[in-house]
Design a protein around this motif. Structure first.
Motif, short mmCIF file in Angstrom:
data_model
loop_
_atom_site.label_atom_id
_atom_site.label_comp_id
_atom_site.label_asym_id
_atom_site.label_seq_id
_atom_site.Cartn_x
_atom_site.Cartn_y
_atom_site.Cartn_z
N ILE A 132 -7.92 3.82 6.65
CA ILE A 132 -7.54 3.87 5.24
C ILE A 132 -6.04 3.69 5.13
N ASP A 133 -5.64 2.73 4.32
CA ASP A 133 -4.22 2.42 4.14
C ASP A 133 -3.66 3.31 3.03
N VAL A 134 -2.94 4.35 3.42
CA VAL A 134 -2.34 5.26 2.45
C VAL A 134 -0.81 5.21 2.55
N ILE B 229 5.88 0.62 -1.41
CA ILE B 229 5.75 0.17 -2.80
C ILE B 229 6.60 1.05 -3.72
N ILE B 230 6.57 2.36 -3.48
CA ILE B 230 7.38 3.26 -4.30
C ILE B 230 8.85 2.94 -4.13
N TYR B 231 9.26 2.68 -2.90
CA TYR B 231 10.65 2.32 -2.63
C TYR B 231 11.03 1.04 -3.37
N LEU C 37 0.93 -0.49 -6.96
CA LEU C 37 0.72 0.87 -6.49
C LEU C 37 -0.61 1.42 -7.00
N GLN C 38 -0.93 1.17 -8.26
CA GLN C 38 -2.20 1.63 -8.82
C GLN C 38 -3.38 1.01 -8.08
N ARG C 39 -3.31 -0.28 -7.78
CA ARG C 39 -4.39 -0.94 -7.04
C ARG C 39 -4.55 -0.34 -5.65
N LYS C 40 -3.42 -0.09 -4.99
CA LYS C 40 -3.48 0.45 -3.64
C LYS C 40 -4.07 1.86 -3.65
N ILE C 41 -3.71 2.67 -4.63
CA ILE C 41 -4.27 4.02 -4.75
C ILE C 41 -5.75 3.95 -5.03
N ARG D 99 -8.80 5.44 -2.76
CA ARG D 99 -9.83 6.33 -3.30
C ARG D 99 -11.23 5.84 -2.94
N GLU D 100 -11.45 4.54 -3.12
CA GLU D 100 -12.76 3.96 -2.81
C GLU D 100 -13.09 4.11 -1.33
N GLN D 101 -12.09 3.92 -0.48
CA GLN D 101 -12.32 4.05 0.95
C GLN D 101 -12.58 5.50 1.36
N VAL D 102 -11.88 6.44 0.73
CA VAL D 102 -12.08 7.86 1.04
C VAL D 102 -13.51 8.26 0.70
N ARG D 103 -14.05 7.71 -0.38
CA ARG D 103 -15.44 8.02 -0.76
C ARG D 103 -16.44 7.55 0.29
N LYS D 104 -16.04 6.61 1.14
CA LYS D 104 -16.93 6.06 2.17
C LYS D 104 -16.79 6.77 3.51
N LEU D 105 -15.90 7.74 3.60
CA LEU D 105 -15.74 8.49 4.84
C LEU D 105 -17.00 9.27 5.15
N PRO D 106 -17.41 9.31 6.40
CA PRO D 106 -18.60 10.09 6.74
C PRO D 106 -18.35 11.58 6.52
#
Length: 100
Positions: A11-13, A18-20, A47-51, A55-62
């Motif tokens: 997961i790319d967090v 981007i904030i910089y 930044l919104q797209r990346k967040i 989120r979508e990837q975190v929902r797929k964590l086992p």
């Protein structure tokens, strides 16, 4: 990626670049505080797209579908299994050394 399991390390967090970049845009615009540049707006959207992607990837964590308590119970069960397997390996290793 629908239905695929994602590993936590995949997961790319990394939001800091981007904030910089956004802050750099704001620094360039400082003389005209009432106006937000298109570049700044694009950085916020990026930044919104990346967040959202994170989120979508975190929902797929086992295991995410389990409660905290259930996750802790499962973790404890896995730890007990690991300890038992280590014990058995040591036992069989000791037996094989004695037989030689």
């Amino acid at each position: 990626m629908a239905g695929q399991v994602v590993a936590a390390g995949d997961i790319d967090v990394d939001f800091l670049p981007i904030i910089y970049q956004y802050l750099r845009c704001l620094e360039k615009e400082q003389p005209d505080l009432g106006r937000v540049s298109q570049e700044s707006s694009l950085k916020v959207l990026e930044l919104q797209r990346k967040i959202q992607t994170a989120r979508e990837q975190v929902r797929k964590l086992p295991g995410v579908e389990y409660s905290r308590e259930e996750q802790l119970r499962r973790l404890e069960a896995l730890r007990k299994q690991l300890a038992l397997k280590k014990h058995l390996l040591l036992k069989y290793k000791a037996k094989s050394e004695v037989q030689h």
